[in-house]
Scaffold this active site. Structure first.
Site, PDB file in Angstrom:
ATOM      1  N   HIS A 262       0.843  -1.191   0.000  1.00 44.68           N
ATOM      2  CA  HIS A 262       0.000   0.000   0.000  1.00 44.68           C
ATOM      3  C   HIS A 262       0.878   1.241   0.000  1.00 44.68           C
ATOM      4  O   HIS A 262       1.948   1.241   0.607  1.00 44.68           O
ATOM      5  CB  HIS A 262      -0.900   0.009   1.247  1.00 44.68           C
ATOM      6  CG  HIS A 262      -2.084   0.911   1.109  1.00 44.68           C
ATOM      7  ND1 HIS A 262      -2.013   2.258   1.332  1.00 44.68           N
ATOM      8  CD2 HIS A 262      -3.358   0.644   0.744  1.00 44.68           C
ATOM      9  CE1 HIS A 262      -3.200   2.784   1.117  1.00 44.68           C
ATOM     10  NE2 HIS A 262      -4.036   1.834   0.756  1.00 44.68           N
ATOM     11  N   ASP A 316      -7.789  -5.248   0.214  1.00 41.88           N
ATOM     12  CA  ASP A 316      -8.246  -6.056  -0.914  1.00 41.88           C
ATOM     13  C   ASP A 316      -7.870  -7.527  -0.811  1.00 41.88           C
ATOM     14  O   ASP A 316      -8.337  -8.339  -1.611  1.00 41.88           O
ATOM     15  CB  ASP A 316      -7.701  -5.469  -2.226  1.00 41.88           C
ATOM     16  CG  ASP A 316      -8.356  -4.143  -2.526  1.00 41.88           C
ATOM     17  OD1 ASP A 316      -9.545  -3.999  -2.205  1.00 41.88           O
ATOM     18  OD2 ASP A 316      -7.678  -3.250  -3.050  1.00 41.88           O
TER      19      ASP A 316
HETATM   20  C1  LIG Z   1      -0.566  -0.701  -3.938  1.00 40.74           C
HETATM   21  C2  LIG Z   1       0.799  -0.511  -4.552  1.00 40.74           C
HETATM   22  C3  LIG Z   1       0.656   0.095  -5.968  1.00 40.74           C
HETATM   23  C4  LIG Z   1       1.584   0.461  -3.671  1.00 40.74           C
HETATM   24  O1  LIG Z   1       2.866   0.457  -4.095  1.00 40.74           O
HETATM   25  P1  LIG Z   1       3.949   1.587  -3.713  1.00 40.74           P
HETATM   26  O2  LIG Z   1       3.894   1.927  -2.287  1.00 40.74           O
HETATM   27  O3  LIG Z   1       3.826   2.682  -4.676  1.00 40.74           O
HETATM   28  O4  LIG Z   1       5.258   0.775  -3.870  1.00 40.74           O
HETATM   29  P2  LIG Z   1       6.013   0.477  -5.208  1.00 40.74           P
HETATM   30  O5  LIG Z   1       5.078   0.154  -6.319  1.00 40.74           O
HETATM   31  O6  LIG Z   1       6.969   1.588  -5.426  1.00 40.74           O
HETATM   32  O7  LIG Z   1       6.801  -0.846  -4.796  1.00 40.74           O
HETATM   33  C5  LIG Z   1       7.910  -0.852  -3.887  1.00 40.74           C
HETATM   34  C6  LIG Z   1       8.561  -2.227  -3.913  1.00 40.74           C
HETATM   35  O8  LIG Z   1       7.683  -3.173  -3.295  1.00 40.74           O
HETATM   36  C7  LIG Z   1       7.351  -4.203  -4.202  1.00 40.74           C
HETATM   37  N1  LIG Z   1       5.937  -4.499  -4.046  1.00 40.74           N
HETATM   38  C8  LIG Z   1       4.930  -3.618  -3.823  1.00 40.74           C
HETATM   39  N2  LIG Z   1       3.756  -4.264  -3.733  1.00 40.74           N
HETATM   40  C9  LIG Z   1       4.026  -5.580  -3.913  1.00 40.74           C
HETATM   41  C10 LIG Z   1       3.232  -6.719  -3.941  1.00 40.74           C
HETATM   42  N3  LIG Z   1       1.898  -6.640  -3.795  1.00 40.74           N
HETATM   43  N4  LIG Z   1       3.824  -7.915  -4.143  1.00 40.74           N
HETATM   44  C11 LIG Z   1       5.152  -7.991  -4.291  1.00 40.74           C
HETATM   45  N5  LIG Z   1       5.961  -6.940  -4.279  1.00 40.74           N
HETATM   46  C12 LIG Z   1       5.428  -5.748  -4.088  1.00 40.74           C
HETATM   47  C13 LIG Z   1       7.598  -3.620  -5.587  1.00 40.74           C
HETATM   48  O9  LIG Z   1       7.836  -4.630  -6.540  1.00 40.74           O
HETATM   49  C14 LIG Z   1       8.778  -2.744  -5.323  1.00 40.74           C
HETATM   50  O10 LIG Z   1       9.920  -3.564  -5.297  1.00 40.74           O
HETATM   51  P3  LIG Z   1      11.312  -3.054  -5.925  1.00 40.74           P
HETATM   52  O11 LIG Z   1      11.674  -1.831  -5.107  1.00 40.74           O
HETATM   53  O12 LIG Z   1      12.223  -4.211  -5.744  1.00 40.74           O
HETATM   54  O13 LIG Z   1      11.013  -2.717  -7.343  1.00 40.74           O
HETATM   55  C15 LIG Z   1       1.541  -1.864  -4.655  1.00 40.74           C
HETATM   56  O14 LIG Z   1       1.818  -2.347  -3.364  1.00 40.74           O
HETATM   57  C16 LIG Z   1       0.785  -2.906  -5.477  1.00 40.74           C
HETATM   58  O15 LIG Z   1       0.848  -2.893  -6.704  1.00 40.74           O
HETATM   59  N6  LIG Z   1       0.056  -3.825  -4.789  1.00 40.74           N
HETATM   60  C17 LIG Z   1      -0.709  -4.856  -5.450  1.00 40.74           C
HETATM   61  C18 LIG Z   1      -2.068  -4.302  -5.865  1.00 40.74           C
HETATM   62  C19 LIG Z   1      -2.965  -4.017  -4.694  1.00 40.74           C
HETATM   63  O16 LIG Z   1      -3.178  -4.873  -3.824  1.00 40.74           O
HETATM   64  N7  LIG Z   1      -3.542  -2.817  -4.687  1.00 40.74           N
HETATM   65  C20 LIG Z   1      -4.536  -2.439  -3.685  1.00 40.74           C
HETATM   66  C21 LIG Z   1      -4.079  -1.292  -2.865  1.00 40.74           C
HETATM   67  S1  LIG Z   1      -5.305  -0.956  -1.631  1.00 40.74           S
END
Ligand SMILES: CC(C)(COP(=O)(O)OP(=O)(O)OC[C@H]1O[C@@H](n2cnc3c(N)ncnc32)[C@H](O)[C@@H]1OP(=O)(O)O)[C@@H](O)C(=O)NCCC(=O)NCCS
Length: 381
Positions: A262, A316
């Site tokens: 998140h 989720d």
């Molecule tokens: C929600 C989300 C976009 C937030 O991400 P964020 O805080 O912007 O973090 P980032 O996208 O920059 O990711 C940071 C790192 O964590 C990892 N990561 C983040 N979410 C992950 C997940 N669900 N599974 C595995 N790895 C994950 C990324 O691959 C990244 O790794 P890296 O630095 O080696 O490239 C992301 O966690 C995600 O895509 N989650 C899955 C979808 C989801 O459940 N969304 C609902 C949100 S309520």
């Protein structure tokens, strides 16, 4: 000398207003609506009361709650013209497109959709809030070649939605779970769709335009669609015994585990904790535990693999399993999220309008200037 321009891509850490609506402490696993913890609201409140709290800023008295419930309830039925419009939509339509179009069309059946008075704006929002579940349920029935089921005045918002969707009165536990799910999705600070509503509000546009903007923004897979994706993963894995293989392979291929991670929570999402508990009870009451157990196995495996990272389960990870167990079709999850979030969108739009300033950021121009115009006939190609 001019200050160098800083571009805040994604507007990360940019504050657009002061707010008294929602506080998230992403390090401490805390979420408050108007100062009340999400745990207390999930345990003691109803969706209608929470919507009142969000929009008006304080918990209602008995009479205020009754009046508010009546206002929502009396708005729940659809004008025949609107129902006719929904009947005319292709049955293959995405339900989010249906909701967005129908909410926008509601303005056409409001003799005075535009008003600058806050109380009248709230009236329009309550009209949309009341009708959203009816729109979603009616479309789902029509696409399944069934007649829409009218709303019932004796049921609360959550129970009436399930009743209009399935044609059966839900038992009180199912209605309670649905109600809590709506409370958990009603508000979450300045996320993308709430910002979208705020931008539209700042132009002094009407409530129909404001909420339609929110629905359009929520529609994207990076925002509203994760609950569907999480359920699809659980269904694809299909059995707790296959969870470890799935997670190992997915993470090995650098794929994300849906329902994990998140932008704000760097620990447990408090909504996840509540939904997981309800999901377990719901599954065992219905004697359908395999899906839930598979979600738990995926979660445990992912937690082992991701130990030491700030990636934890979010709301989720179980919302899809809960909605599925309540017999809600997968492509209705995001519309259900929207019908609840209308409360939060409204609260933020109203709060912003109380001290309005047109939102007008800037883009740093990096293109050319003063190019000589080339006549069409003289252009290459
Ligand atoms: C929600 C989300 C976009 C937030 O991400 P964020 O805080 O912007 O973090 P980032 O996208 O920059 O990711 C940071 C790192 O964590 C990892 N990561 C983040 N979410 C992950 C997940 N669900 N599974 C595995 N790895 C994950 C990324 O691959 C990244 O790794 P890296 O630095 O080696 O490239 C992301 O966690 C995600 O895509 N989650 C899955 C979808 C989801 O459940 N969304 C609902 C949100 S309520």
């Amino acid at each position: 000398m001019k200050e160098p321009v800083v571009i805040h891509k994604g507007l990360d850490n940019v504050y657009v207003k002061e707010s008294k609506i929602c506080f998230i402490d992403g390090e401490a696993s805390k979420l408050f609506y108007r100062g009340y913890s999400i745990e207390d609201l999930a345990e003691h409140s109803t969706f209608e009361e929470t919507a009142y709290l969000l929009i008006y800023g304080s918990l209602p008295s008995k009479q205020q709650l009754k009046d508010f419930e009546n206002r929502i309830q009396s708005n729940r039925s659809l004008e025949p013209e609107l129902l006719q419009l929904i009947r005319s939509f292709p049955i293959t339509s995405d339900p989010m497109d249906v909701l967005r179009t129908a909410v926008s069309a509601l303005a056409l059946y409001d003799p005075q959709p535009t008003t600058e008075k806050i109380e009248e704006r709230i009236d329009k929002a309550v009209r949309i809030l009341g009708k959203a579940p009816t729109i979603i349920a009616a479309f789902d029935r029509l696409r399944n070649r069934k007649e829409p089921v009218p709303p019932r005045p004796d049921l609360g918002h959550a129970a009436d939605f399930l009743q209009m969707l399935t044609g059966e009165t839900p038992d009180s536990y199912d209605a309670h779970v649905m109600d809590v799910a709506l409370i958990l999705h009603a508000e979450h600070e300045m996320n993308a769709s709430t910002f979208s509503c705020t931008v539209t509000a700042s132009t002094l546009a009407d409530m129909y335009s404001i909420i339609t903007s929110g629905i359009g923004t929520l529609r994207g897979p990076l925002h509203g669609g994760a609950n569907e994706a999480a359920l699809r993963t659980v269904m694809e894995v299909g059995d707790p015994a296959r969870a470890e293989d799935y997670v190992t392979k997915a993470l090995g291929e650098k794929k994300r585990i849906m329902g994990f991670g998140h932008r704000v929570y760097k620990t447990w999402d408090p909504r996840y904790v509540i939904l997981k508990k309800l999901g377990a009870e719901l599954a065992s009451r219905k004697g359908e535990t395999k899906l839930f157990d598979t979600a738990v196995a995926i979660e445990q495996s992912a937690l082992r693999h991701l130990a030491g990272s700030p990636i934890f389960p979010n709301v989720d990870s179980y919302s899809g399993v809960v909605f599925h167990t309540l017999r809600i079709p997968t492509d209705l999850f995001t519309p259900v999220f929207a019908m609840s979030r209308i409360a939060g969108w409204t609260a933020h739009a109203i709060e912003y309008l109380e001290a309005n300033r047109l939102i007008r950021p800037k883009a740093l121009y990096v293109g050319q200037t003063s190019l000589p115009y080339i006549a069409l006939d003289s252009r290459a190609g």
